[in-house]
Design an enzyme around this catalytic site. Structure first.
Site, PDB file in Angstrom:
ATOM      1  N   CYS A  19       0.836  -1.196   0.000  1.00  0.00           N
ATOM      2  CA  CYS A  19       0.000   0.000   0.000  1.00  0.00           C
ATOM      3  C   CYS A  19       0.878   1.257   0.000  1.00  0.00           C
ATOM      4  O   CYS A  19       1.628   1.480  -0.940  1.00  0.00           O
ATOM      5  CB  CYS A  19      -0.986  -0.029   1.164  1.00  0.00           C
ATOM      6  SG  CYS A  19      -2.340   1.171   0.989  1.00  0.00           S
ATOM      7  N   HIS A  21      -3.923  -4.576  -0.348  1.00  0.00           N
ATOM      8  CA  HIS A  21      -3.570  -5.179   0.936  1.00  0.00           C
ATOM      9  C   HIS A  21      -3.654  -6.701   0.810  1.00  0.00           C
ATOM     10  O   HIS A  21      -4.751  -7.259   0.844  1.00  0.00           O
ATOM     11  CB  HIS A  21      -4.531  -4.709   2.030  1.00  0.00           C
ATOM     12  CG  HIS A  21      -4.318  -3.295   2.461  1.00  0.00           C
ATOM     13  ND1 HIS A  21      -3.456  -2.943   3.473  1.00  0.00           N
ATOM     14  CD2 HIS A  21      -4.840  -2.137   1.984  1.00  0.00           C
ATOM     15  CE1 HIS A  21      -3.457  -1.630   3.623  1.00  0.00           C
ATOM     16  NE2 HIS A  21      -4.288  -1.117   2.728  1.00  0.00           N
ATOM     17  N   GLU A  48      -3.005  -8.928   2.973  1.00  0.00           N
ATOM     18  CA  GLU A  48      -3.525  -9.538   4.199  1.00  0.00           C
ATOM     19  C   GLU A  48      -5.045  -9.495   4.264  1.00  0.00           C
ATOM     20  O   GLU A  48      -5.656 -10.220   5.056  1.00  0.00           O
ATOM     21  CB  GLU A  48      -2.911  -8.854   5.430  1.00  0.00           C
ATOM     22  CG  GLU A  48      -3.465  -7.494   5.782  1.00  0.00           C
ATOM     23  CD  GLU A  48      -2.875  -6.341   4.978  1.00  0.00           C
ATOM     24  OE1 GLU A  48      -3.148  -5.178   5.327  1.00  0.00           O
ATOM     25  OE2 GLU A  48      -2.160  -6.601   3.988  1.00  0.00           O
TER      26      GLU A  48
END
Length: 205
Positions: A74, A183, A185
């Protein structure tokens, strides 16, 4: 900058038992790491200010020069670019040519519906290269984005693109550096697969 522990938890989920994941700003711990993940959310000026205040810019340079795998996420990806137009313009770490620019307001999609800024939610990415971090990931897979600014990176360094009114770099790479605008995750299953690849990557392209 941001929820570093969510990234750490995702890495712990995919890491072998022998791998230790640590969130730290300790220079010696960072120097001792086999791999480094540089995350970030929020405004680039604040992010770059902390990177420079804590000497992370030098630590990143040392890691890159040593050939250690480095993953930016990011704003961590945007920090690896040469310059960002956010906050009236700020120089970044300059590992990749190009600028980070804000999405234009007033754009509409193919149905004539307004495209809001920030670009928030799931979107498809188009892969441009083969790379160890992309093993098991297909062109067209969806990832989770939250950003108002996007990198206009040189095609030579663009691993994947995404379109949100305009085409932008969703992933960039060179040598032992790889970075994602999305992202990983939050991007199960494809993003978790990318992190799984990262904890096993030796830094070779």
């Amino acid at each position: 900058m941001g929820n570093l522990h969510s990234v750490a938890k995702a890495l712990e989920h995919v890491a072998p038992d022998s791998v230790h994941i640590e969130v730290t700003d300790n220079p010696e711990r960072i120097r001792a790491a086999d791999r480094i993940l540089l995350p970030g959310v929020g405004a680039i000026r604040d992010c770059m200010g902390e990177i420079r205040r804590q000497g992370v810019d030098q630590l990143v340079r040392e890691a890159v020069d040593a050939g250690k795998p480095l993953l930016g996420v990011c704003v961590g990806m945007q920090a690896l670019m040469a310059h960002s137009l956010e906050n009236d313009g700020i120089d970044c770490l300059n590992y990749f040519d190009g600028e980070v620019r804000r999405f234009k307001d007033g754009q509409t999609d193919e149905h004539g519906l307004p495209m809001k800024v920030p670009h928030m939610g799931w979107n498809n990415v188009e892969l441009k290269i083969d790379h160890p971090l992309l093993a098991g990931i297909q062109s067209g897979d969806r990832f989770y984005f939250v950003h108002s600014y996007a990198a206009d990176a040189h095609p030579e360094y663009t691993a994947a693109t995404c379109n949100y009114g305009t085409t932008f770099a969703a992933m960039i790479y060179r040598d032992n550096i790889f970075a994602t605008q999305f992202h990983p995750e939050k991007s199960f299953p494809a993003g978790i697969k990318l992190l799984d690849n990262f904890v096993r990557w030796n830094g070779k392209p």
